[in-house]
Design a protein around this motif. Structure first.
Motif, PDB file in Angstrom:
ATOM      1  N   SER A 117     -31.335 -23.766  -4.169  1.00  0.00           N
ATOM      2  CA  SER A 117     -31.990 -23.459  -5.451  1.00  0.00           C
ATOM      3  C   SER A 117     -31.521 -22.153  -6.090  1.00  0.00           C
ATOM      4  O   SER A 117     -32.058 -21.731  -7.119  1.00  0.00           O
ATOM      5  CB  SER A 117     -33.514 -23.383  -5.256  1.00  0.00           C
ATOM      6  OG  SER A 117     -34.033 -24.664  -4.964  1.00  0.00           O
ATOM      7  N   SER A 118     -30.506 -21.539  -5.478  1.00  0.00           N
ATOM      8  CA  SER A 118     -30.043 -20.264  -6.032  1.00  0.00           C
ATOM      9  C   SER A 118     -29.310 -20.458  -7.359  1.00  0.00           C
ATOM     10  O   SER A 118     -28.773 -21.536  -7.650  1.00  0.00           O
ATOM     11  CB  SER A 118     -29.103 -19.573  -5.043  1.00  0.00           C
ATOM     12  OG  SER A 118     -27.889 -20.289  -4.932  1.00  0.00           O
ATOM     13  N   GLU A 119     -29.290 -19.397  -8.159  1.00  0.00           N
ATOM     14  CA  GLU A 119     -28.592 -19.444  -9.444  1.00  0.00           C
ATOM     15  C   GLU A 119     -27.091 -19.624  -9.225  1.00  0.00           C
ATOM     16  O   GLU A 119     -26.417 -20.304  -9.989  1.00  0.00           O
ATOM     17  CB  GLU A 119     -28.877 -18.156 -10.215  1.00  0.00           C
ATOM     18  CG  GLU A 119     -28.294 -18.136 -11.615  1.00  0.00           C
ATOM     19  CD  GLU A 119     -28.641 -16.869 -12.383  1.00  0.00           C
ATOM     20  OE1 GLU A 119     -28.051 -16.646 -13.457  1.00  0.00           O
ATOM     21  OE2 GLU A 119     -29.507 -16.104 -11.889  1.00  0.00           O
ATOM     22  N   ARG A 120     -26.582 -18.993  -8.162  1.00  0.00           N
ATOM     23  CA  ARG A 120     -25.157 -19.114  -7.849  1.00  0.00           C
ATOM     24  C   ARG A 120     -24.754 -20.568  -7.648  1.00  0.00           C
ATOM     25  O   ARG A 120     -23.753 -21.040  -8.188  1.00  0.00           O
ATOM     26  CB  ARG A 120     -24.837 -18.318  -6.575  1.00  0.00           C
ATOM     27  CG  ARG A 120     -23.374 -18.432  -6.132  1.00  0.00           C
ATOM     28  CD  ARG A 120     -23.221 -18.114  -4.651  1.00  0.00           C
ATOM     29  NE  ARG A 120     -23.889 -19.084  -3.813  1.00  0.00           N
ATOM     30  CZ  ARG A 120     -23.350 -20.250  -3.449  1.00  0.00           C
ATOM     31  NH1 ARG A 120     -22.155 -20.605  -3.893  1.00  0.00           N
ATOM     32  NH2 ARG A 120     -24.016 -21.070  -2.672  1.00  0.00           N
ATOM     33  N   PHE A 121     -25.572 -21.307  -6.886  1.00  0.00           N
ATOM     34  CA  PHE A 121     -25.273 -22.703  -6.595  1.00  0.00           C
ATOM     35  C   PHE A 121     -25.296 -23.545  -7.866  1.00  0.00           C
ATOM     36  O   PHE A 121     -24.413 -24.380  -8.102  1.00  0.00           O
ATOM     37  CB  PHE A 121     -26.289 -23.240  -5.577  1.00  0.00           C
ATOM     38  CG  PHE A 121     -26.089 -24.683  -5.199  1.00  0.00           C
ATOM     39  CD1 PHE A 121     -25.079 -25.051  -4.319  1.00  0.00           C
ATOM     40  CD2 PHE A 121     -26.913 -25.685  -5.709  1.00  0.00           C
ATOM     41  CE1 PHE A 121     -24.893 -26.377  -3.960  1.00  0.00           C
ATOM     42  CE2 PHE A 121     -26.739 -27.006  -5.358  1.00  0.00           C
ATOM     43  CZ  PHE A 121     -25.723 -27.357  -4.479  1.00  0.00           C
ATOM     44  N   ALA A 122     -26.294 -23.322  -8.700  1.00  0.00           N
ATOM     45  CA  ALA A 122     -26.424 -24.089  -9.940  1.00  0.00           C
ATOM     46  C   ALA A 122     -25.203 -23.895 -10.845  1.00  0.00           C
ATOM     47  O   ALA A 122     -24.748 -24.833 -11.511  1.00  0.00           O
ATOM     48  CB  ALA A 122     -27.691 -23.682 -10.668  1.00  0.00           C
ATOM     49  N   LYS A 123     -24.665 -22.700 -10.863  1.00  0.00           N
ATOM     50  CA  LYS A 123     -23.528 -22.412 -11.740  1.00  0.00           C
ATOM     51  C   LYS A 123     -22.186 -22.819 -11.143  1.00  0.00           C
ATOM     52  O   LYS A 123     -21.273 -23.233 -11.861  1.00  0.00           O
ATOM     53  CB  LYS A 123     -23.496 -20.920 -12.071  1.00  0.00           C
ATOM     54  CG  LYS A 123     -24.637 -20.454 -12.962  1.00  0.00           C
ATOM     55  CD  LYS A 123     -24.510 -18.969 -13.239  1.00  0.00           C
ATOM     56  CE  LYS A 123     -25.611 -18.490 -14.188  1.00  0.00           C
ATOM     57  NZ  LYS A 123     -25.501 -17.025 -14.460  1.00  0.00           N
ATOM     58  N   ALA A 124     -22.080 -22.721  -9.810  1.00  0.00           N
ATOM     59  CA  ALA A 124     -20.763 -22.874  -9.186  1.00  0.00           C
ATOM     60  C   ALA A 124     -20.494 -24.258  -8.598  1.00  0.00           C
ATOM     61  O   ALA A 124     -19.327 -24.616  -8.410  1.00  0.00           O
ATOM     62  CB  ALA A 124     -20.604 -21.821  -8.082  1.00  0.00           C
ATOM     63  N   LYS A 125     -21.525 -25.045  -8.316  1.00  0.00           N
ATOM     64  CA  LYS A 125     -21.267 -26.323  -7.640  1.00  0.00           C
ATOM     65  C   LYS A 125     -20.422 -27.238  -8.530  1.00  0.00           C
ATOM     66  O   LYS A 125     -20.596 -27.277  -9.749  1.00  0.00           O
ATOM     67  CB  LYS A 125     -22.580 -26.990  -7.204  1.00  0.00           C
ATOM     68  CG  LYS A 125     -23.281 -27.856  -8.186  1.00  0.00           C
ATOM     69  CD  LYS A 125     -24.556 -28.406  -7.535  1.00  0.00           C
ATOM     70  CE  LYS A 125     -25.170 -29.515  -8.363  1.00  0.00           C
ATOM     71  NZ  LYS A 125     -24.413 -30.750  -8.304  1.00  0.00           N
ATOM     72  N   LYS A 126     -19.509 -27.937  -7.904  1.00  0.00           N
ATOM     73  CA  LYS A 126     -18.503 -28.674  -8.666  1.00  0.00           C
ATOM     74  C   LYS A 126     -18.849 -30.151  -8.920  1.00  0.00           C
ATOM     75  O   LYS A 126     -18.384 -30.733  -9.892  1.00  0.00           O
ATOM     76  CB  LYS A 126     -17.144 -28.577  -7.946  1.00  0.00           C
ATOM     77  CG  LYS A 126     -16.611 -27.151  -7.889  1.00  0.00           C
ATOM     78  CD  LYS A 126     -15.220 -27.109  -7.315  1.00  0.00           C
ATOM     79  CE  LYS A 126     -14.674 -25.686  -7.279  1.00  0.00           C
ATOM     80  NZ  LYS A 126     -14.675 -25.024  -8.586  1.00  0.00           N
ATOM     81  N   ASP A 127     -19.637 -30.762  -8.014  1.00  0.00           N
ATOM     82  CA  ASP A 127     -19.946 -32.173  -8.239  1.00  0.00           C
ATOM     83  C   ASP A 127     -21.057 -32.306  -9.277  1.00  0.00           C
ATOM     84  O   ASP A 127     -21.727 -31.334  -9.627  1.00  0.00           O
ATOM     85  CB  ASP A 127     -20.329 -32.872  -6.924  1.00  0.00           C
ATOM     86  CG  ASP A 127     -21.597 -32.313  -6.309  1.00  0.00           C
ATOM     87  OD1 ASP A 127     -22.643 -32.354  -6.964  1.00  0.00           O
ATOM     88  OD2 ASP A 127     -21.548 -31.830  -5.146  1.00  0.00           O
ATOM     89  N   THR A 128     -21.247 -33.520  -9.760  1.00  0.00           N
ATOM     90  CA  THR A 128     -22.236 -33.755 -10.821  1.00  0.00           C
ATOM     91  C   THR A 128     -23.563 -34.301 -10.289  1.00  0.00           C
ATOM     92  O   THR A 128     -24.450 -34.621 -11.071  1.00  0.00           O
ATOM     93  CB  THR A 128     -21.669 -34.762 -11.844  1.00  0.00           C
ATOM     94  OG1 THR A 128     -21.344 -35.987 -11.171  1.00  0.00           O
ATOM     95  CG2 THR A 128     -20.423 -34.204 -12.509  1.00  0.00           C
ATOM     96  N   TYR A 129     -23.684 -34.416  -8.987  1.00  0.00           N
ATOM     97  CA  TYR A 129     -24.926 -34.944  -8.419  1.00  0.00           C
ATOM     98  C   TYR A 129     -26.076 -33.967  -8.626  1.00  0.00           C
ATOM     99  O   TYR A 129     -25.945 -32.765  -8.380  1.00  0.00           O
ATOM    100  CB  TYR A 129     -24.772 -35.209  -6.915  1.00  0.00           C
ATOM    101  CG  TYR A 129     -23.819 -36.338  -6.588  1.00  0.00           C
ATOM    102  CD1 TYR A 129     -24.179 -37.658  -6.814  1.00  0.00           C
ATOM    103  CD2 TYR A 129     -22.559 -36.067  -6.053  1.00  0.00           C
ATOM    104  CE1 TYR A 129     -23.315 -38.694  -6.506  1.00  0.00           C
ATOM    105  CE2 TYR A 129     -21.680 -37.092  -5.740  1.00  0.00           C
ATOM    106  CZ  TYR A 129     -22.066 -38.410  -5.972  1.00  0.00           C
ATOM    107  OH  TYR A 129     -21.196 -39.427  -5.683  1.00  0.00           O
TER     108      TYR A 129
END
Length: 419
Positions: A117-129
């Motif tokens: 749930s981190s902001e980093r993950f929301a911005k950096a994750k590459k897949d669209t799931y």
């Protein structure tokens, strides 16, 4: 009174009593003689009681046999899970053997990944799931399809490729503080019409959830809440829910654990002095306590806590990984094939104490003719009668003579209803 007169009175009384006693004895003897000569009553023969066997209504859907199971993998796809995923795929056939080879079982198998749930993950994750989305199934060649899960029409290679979701390195936006309960909750909520997971979860199917991780859940959902959510999702029926874990143990070496479970100052500062140079005695080690607790709570009724842990949790680093994975698959198969049939009437017991009840399995034509496979009355590999619910319970290890479209017939002699 003169002595002679007294004597006469006593003698007279004695003679009178003797006469009475003699007469009484004579009368008693005569009565006994009459009884001896009396004829012994002879009653007419009563024919043996005839029982009428009936067959439970074959039109009831509960006599159908379409065992279904929805298996959802909640898989950690962080950096440290590459080897664990490879072990899963390498031993997948041992897990699925009983499930996929049984022609009776209609299965759905899908996978969702961990969340952060981190902001980093929301911005950096590459897949669209999105959180709780089932991953797309993959072809034999490994390319994604438009299907979200695998069914019995798909090959073993399709299943293996679908479950092999790979890892998302931290440097490429992968998860760091893993969550499992939040994406699982979201997955259950996305089952409606038009939703990402439409048609995966079926009302009459067994629900099996398998957590696969070297970390613990870090969401704001408690173990109690996720266990109850799963049970509520199946209408409050605990027998329809099974939760397994392929996990690390708290006593495993830190090198086998996710960073969040390692006793390090940056993850567990409470285990160190303020200067972070000295570890406090008795603090740690750490394991997936939240997931383990959820597994115990969701599987209540399957033995003691120790027995539940042994049956539903296996080691992700076990040298017997394949064998333990196979045992897990066998356990799922047995529970999926178990069945309970509620009776409309209470069966009678014969003179020897045997229940006047029979269970048959076969096609409707065979059952109508009074034929079909006769299922034995025994705990393992057969059926038992549950008096409290007036039902027949079929164990999940019966060796059926499989026939397409087969169902059950229950024959019984009912106890007559009171007037």
């Amino acid at each position: 009174m003169k002595p002679l007169l007294v004597l006469c009175i006593y003698l007279s009384a004695f003679m009178l009593l003797s006469a009475c006693a003699q007469e009484s004895g004579t009368i008693l003897a005569q009565k006994e003689l009459v009884q001896e000569k009396a004829e012994i009553p002879v009653f007419p023969d009563v024919p043996a009681q005839q029982f009428s066997w009936i067959t439970e209504d074959g039109g009831q859907s509960q006599l159908d046999f379409n065992p279904r199971v929805d298996i959802l993998f909640v898989t950690d796809n962080s950096d440290s899970m590459k080897t664990a995923q490879a072990n899963l795929i390498k031993n997948l056939n041992r897990f699925t053997n009983g499930i996929t080879s049984n022609k009776m079982i209609d299965y759905h198998i899908g996978v969702i990944s961990t969340w952060d749930s981190s902001e980093r993950f929301a911005k950096a994750k590459k897949d669209t799931y999105q959180m709780g989305d089932l991953r797309f199934a993959k072809t034999v060649a490994g390319t994604e399809t438009q299907e979200r899960f695998v069914t019995k029409k798909d090959s073993a290679a399709v299943l293996a490729n679908t479950l092999k979701i790979g890892i998302a390195p931290y440097s490429e936006g992968g998860p760091e503080v893993e969550e499992f309960f939040s994406p699982l909750t979201a997955a259950l909520q996305k089952n409606g019409r038009g939703a990402a997971n439409e048609d995966f979860f079926r009302d009459d199917a067994q629900l099996v959830v398998i957590f696969m991780t070297d970390a613990d859940d870090s969401s704001n959902i408690t173990s109690e809440q996720i266990a109850q959510t799963l049970i509520d999702f199946k209408g409050g029926n605990k027998d329809k829910v099974s939760v397994y874990g392929v996990l690390v143990d708290k006593n495993d070496a830190d090198t086998n654990k996710d960073f969040g479970l390692r006793v390090r100052p940056d993850y567990h500062p409470e285990c160190f002095t303020p200067d972070k140079k000295k570890r406090i005695s008795g603090c740690g080690p750490f394991g997936p306590a939240n997931i383990e607790k959820a597994i115990v709570l969701a599987n209540q009724g399957n033995g003691t806590e120790k027995e539940i842990r042994k049956k539903f949790i296996m080691s992700i680093i076990s040298p017997n990984f394949g064998a333990e994975l196979g045992s897990m698959g066998d356990s799922i198969t047995v529970k999926t094939l178990a069945k309970q049939i509620y009776l409309s009437q209470i069966p009678r017991v014969d003179e020897s104490g045997k229940l006047m009840l029979r269970v048959r399995y076969g096609t409707p034509d065979l059952l109508t003719q009074g034929k079909g496979q006769l299922i034995a009355n025994k705990i393992n590999g057969g059926w038992t009668y549950d008096n409290s619910s007036n039902s027949v319970k079929l164990s999940g290890d019966i060796k059926y003579d499989y026939k397409e479209g087969a169902r059950f017939a229950v024959d019984l002699v009912p106890i007559p209803l009171a007037n």
